[in-house]
Motif scaffolding. Structure first.
Motif, short mmCIF file in Angstrom:
data_model
loop_
_atom_site.label_atom_id
_atom_site.label_comp_id
_atom_site.label_asym_id
_atom_site.label_seq_id
_atom_site.Cartn_x
_atom_site.Cartn_y
_atom_site.Cartn_z
N PRO A 96 5.02 -17.17 24.80
CA PRO A 96 6.19 -16.89 25.64
C PRO A 96 5.87 -15.77 26.63
CG PRO A 96 6.54 -16.09 23.38
CD PRO A 96 5.13 -16.60 23.47
N ASP A 97 6.77 -15.57 27.59
CA ASP A 97 6.65 -14.40 28.47
C ASP A 97 7.40 -13.21 27.87
OD1 ASP A 97 5.33 -15.60 30.91
OD2 ASP A 97 7.02 -16.96 30.59
N VAL A 98 8.47 -13.50 27.14
CA VAL A 98 9.30 -12.45 26.54
C VAL A 98 9.70 -12.91 25.14
CG1 VAL A 98 11.42 -11.10 26.75
CG2 VAL A 98 10.22 -11.83 28.82
N MET A 99 9.55 -12.01 24.16
CA MET A 99 9.89 -12.37 22.78
C MET A 99 10.68 -11.23 22.12
SD MET A 99 7.43 -13.38 19.57
CE MET A 99 6.44 -11.88 19.62
N PRO A 100 12.00 -11.39 22.00
CA PRO A 100 12.80 -10.41 21.25
C PRO A 100 12.59 -10.59 19.75
CG PRO A 100 14.13 -11.64 22.86
CD PRO A 100 12.83 -12.37 22.70
N LEU A 101 12.47 -9.46 19.05
CA LEU A 101 12.30 -9.43 17.60
C LEU A 101 13.29 -8.44 17.01
CD1 LEU A 101 8.42 -8.94 17.29
CD2 LEU A 101 9.68 -11.07 16.96
N ALA A 102 13.60 -8.58 15.73
CA ALA A 102 14.39 -7.54 15.04
C ALA A 102 14.35 -7.82 13.55
CB ALA A 102 15.81 -7.47 15.57
N LYS A 103 15.45 -8.30 13.03
CA LYS A 103 15.69 -8.54 11.61
C LYS A 103 14.56 -8.14 10.64
CE LYS A 103 19.59 -11.67 11.74
NZ LYS A 103 19.95 -12.26 13.02
N GLY A 104 13.56 -9.00 10.46
CA GLY A 104 12.59 -8.76 9.38
C GLY A 104 11.48 -7.78 9.69
N LEU A 105 11.48 -7.25 10.88
CA LEU A 105 10.31 -6.49 11.34
C LEU A 105 10.06 -5.20 10.56
CD1 LEU A 105 7.99 -6.13 13.39
CD2 LEU A 105 9.67 -5.28 15.03
N ALA A 106 11.10 -4.59 10.02
CA ALA A 106 10.89 -3.31 9.32
C ALA A 106 11.50 -3.35 7.91
CB ALA A 106 11.46 -2.16 10.13
N ALA A 129 12.61 -5.10 18.92
CA ALA A 129 11.47 -4.98 19.83
C ALA A 129 11.52 -6.13 20.83
CB ALA A 129 10.16 -5.04 19.06
N VAL A 130 11.15 -5.83 22.05
CA VAL A 130 10.94 -6.89 23.04
C VAL A 130 9.46 -6.87 23.35
CG1 VAL A 130 11.65 -7.89 25.22
CG2 VAL A 130 13.14 -6.28 24.05
N VAL A 131 8.79 -7.97 23.04
CA VAL A 131 7.37 -8.08 23.32
C VAL A 131 7.25 -8.93 24.58
CG1 VAL A 131 5.12 -8.63 22.34
CG2 VAL A 131 7.02 -8.05 20.82
N ALA A 132 6.45 -8.50 25.53
CA ALA A 132 6.35 -9.24 26.79
C ALA A 132 4.90 -9.43 27.19
CB ALA A 132 7.11 -8.51 27.89
N HIS A 133 4.72 -10.37 28.11
CA HIS A 133 3.38 -10.76 28.52
C HIS A 133 3.35 -10.94 30.03
CE1 HIS A 133 0.12 -13.84 29.03
NE2 HIS A 133 -0.49 -12.94 28.32
N VAL A 155 14.23 -13.32 16.72
CA VAL A 155 14.89 -12.29 15.91
C VAL A 155 15.00 -12.74 14.44
CG1 VAL A 155 17.11 -11.15 15.51
CG2 VAL A 155 16.11 -11.18 17.80
N GLN A 156 15.35 -14.01 14.24
CA GLN A 156 15.53 -14.49 12.86
C GLN A 156 14.30 -15.25 12.34
OE1 GLN A 156 18.81 -17.21 10.39
NE2 GLN A 156 19.50 -15.95 12.06
N CYS A 157 13.70 -16.08 13.20
CA CYS A 157 12.61 -16.95 12.73
C CYS A 157 11.25 -16.29 12.80
CB CYS A 157 12.63 -18.27 13.50
SG CYS A 157 12.44 -18.08 15.29
N GLY A 158 11.17 -15.11 13.43
CA GLY A 158 9.87 -14.45 13.60
C GLY A 158 9.45 -13.61 12.41
N THR A 159 8.47 -12.77 12.65
CA THR A 159 7.94 -11.85 11.63
C THR A 159 7.54 -12.57 10.34
OG1 THR A 159 9.65 -10.35 12.47
CG2 THR A 159 8.19 -9.48 10.82
N GLY A 160 6.79 -13.67 10.50
CA GLY A 160 6.14 -14.28 9.34
C GLY A 160 6.94 -15.29 8.57
N ARG A 161 8.21 -15.39 8.86
CA ARG A 161 9.11 -16.20 8.01
C ARG A 161 8.69 -17.67 7.91
NH1 ARG A 161 13.09 -15.93 4.99
NH2 ARG A 161 12.98 -13.68 5.15
#
Ligand code: PLP
Length: 398
Positions: A239-249, A256-260, A219-225
């Protein structure tokens, strides 16, 4: 002022109010200018008032803001496909915030357990972790201040210290109901504490051996940071599951929850949902954010400027006695002092720099990914003397 506030007092808010922003700059009601080294806590990826984002959002607002998930939203497919392309994962669920993404991840893990006959599934979580303020996510959080007063907590979260692979192996060996390992690739609120590359790889191996889900809160460290799309990618794992938020938009609320693999197939119709999540406005903001990041090589910029920031900080204050460690990756940097430093936030504000202190003694910088060298020079020029002064005049707390 605070006494007559119509707001619940959830935040000790500073009196400063911003009227507008421009790139890496913020302007307050007094017309003062500030260098934004916080980006709304890792949210304003493209800075403020980015011309491409503003133009596309104007167009989208005039076209369609919301229409319900009862209908097909083509922009969800577009943003999902981009996220899958850069993550290597298979499916996405959109929501509105970090805690919602984490709440969905927790539900996926629990149902994954139930689907395998485990009636009381457990999720391994971490000391100093932060996952949000809902009951499940505050229970997963490793900070008693966040939990106090809201007991009974949600159960099923055995806790281990970060980067201690033996502790992780032990909890997994001793607790047959463990179905998932849930951690931040770099703890944000906990004080910019990275999970080591070796630790992430070992956690992945353990999950593969035992068919556990590896859930990485980005959520904090993702989206390119950090200079890659997602911070775990530095370890070369998936990962099997990756929650995202903060910087995404870039400031429009989104999660977003990205899963595999198996995790991506856990939810069936009726298992989860959201009214606002995935609305066309947020999807368009996410798409523009990712497009501009690619077009302007903001991952490369985060890497280069982050290195320059780290280098500059080390040169200016790295050898001071009270500076315990300067750590982080890309444009996610923390300076840990040997004493509390909360008042540095106001001193920096007075000097025209917005940043933040977390975990009492860690100065946290999360600037927009459009940050340049000249901005680093400005930031370090303001911060370094204030840190020196703070260390010289404020005693170490007992
Ligand atoms: C901010 C944060 C959250 C919570 O996100 P909200 O949008 O505030 O609910 C969850 N996990 C991490 C790692 C965060 O930094």
């Amino acid at each position: 002022m605070a006494a007559s506030s119509p707001l619940m007092s959830t935040y000790a808010q500073q009196p400063t109010a911003f009227t507008h922003g421009d790139g890496v700059w913020l302007f307050d009601t007094e017309g003062r200018r500030y260098l934004d080294c916080l980006a709304g806590i890792a949210v304003n990826t493209l800075g403020h008032n980015h011309p491409t984002l503003v133009a596309e959002l104007r167009e989208q607002i005039a076209r369609l803001i919301h229409c319900s998930n009862l209908f097909t939203v083509p922009l969800q497919h577009e943003l999902a496909n981009r996220l899958l392309a850069v993550s290597g994962m298979t499916n996405v669920f959109f929501c509105n915030s970090g805690l919602e993404a984490n709440e969905a991840a927790i539900k996926i893990a629990r149902k994954y357990g139930h689907d395998r006959g485990i009636d009381a599934p457990e999720i391994v979580v971490y000391e100093k972790a932060f996952h949000g303020r809902s009951l499940a996510t505050l229970s997963a959080t490793g900070n008693v201040k966040v939990q106090k007063g809201f007991e009974p907590l949600v159960t099923g979260f055995p806790r281990v210290p970060l980067n201690d692979i033996d502790a992780l192996r032990r909890v997994v060996a001793e607790r047959p109901n463990v179905v998932a390992i849930f951690l931040e690739a770099i703890q944000g609120e906990g004080g910019i504490q990275p999970a080591s590359v070796e630790y992430l790889r070992e956690a992945r191996r353990l999950c593969d051996e035992r068919e556990l889900l590896l859930m990485i809160d980005e959520v904090q460290c993702g989206t390119g940071r950090t200079g890659k799309w997602f911070a775990h990618q530095w370890a070369g794992i998936l990962p099997d599951v990756m929650p995202l938020a903060k910087g995404l938009a870039s400031g429009v609320p989104v999660g977003a929850v990205v899963a595999h693999g198996a995790a991506a197939e856990v939810f069936k119709p009726g298992n989860h949902g959201t009214t606002f999540g995935g609305n066309p406005l947020a999807m368009r903001a996410g798409l523009v954010t990712m497009q501009v990041m690619e077009r302007d090589d903001l991952l490369g910029n985060a890497s280069r400027i982050g290195d320059y920031l780290m280098h500059s900080l080390n040169r200016e204050i790295g050898s001071l006695d009270g500076v315990r460690e300067i750590r982080g990756r890309g444009l996610m940097v923390g300076i840990e002092l040997d004493r509390p430093c909360g008042e540095l936030v106001q001193r920096c504000m007075d000097a025209g720099v917005v940043l933040n202190v977390t975990a009492d003694s860690v100065i946290r910088m999360l600037p927009p990914l459009i940050f340049g060298k000249e901005h680093v020079d400005h930031l370090v020029g303001v911060l370094a003397p204030l840190v020196r002064d703070h260390l010289a005049r404020d005693p170490i707390a007992a």
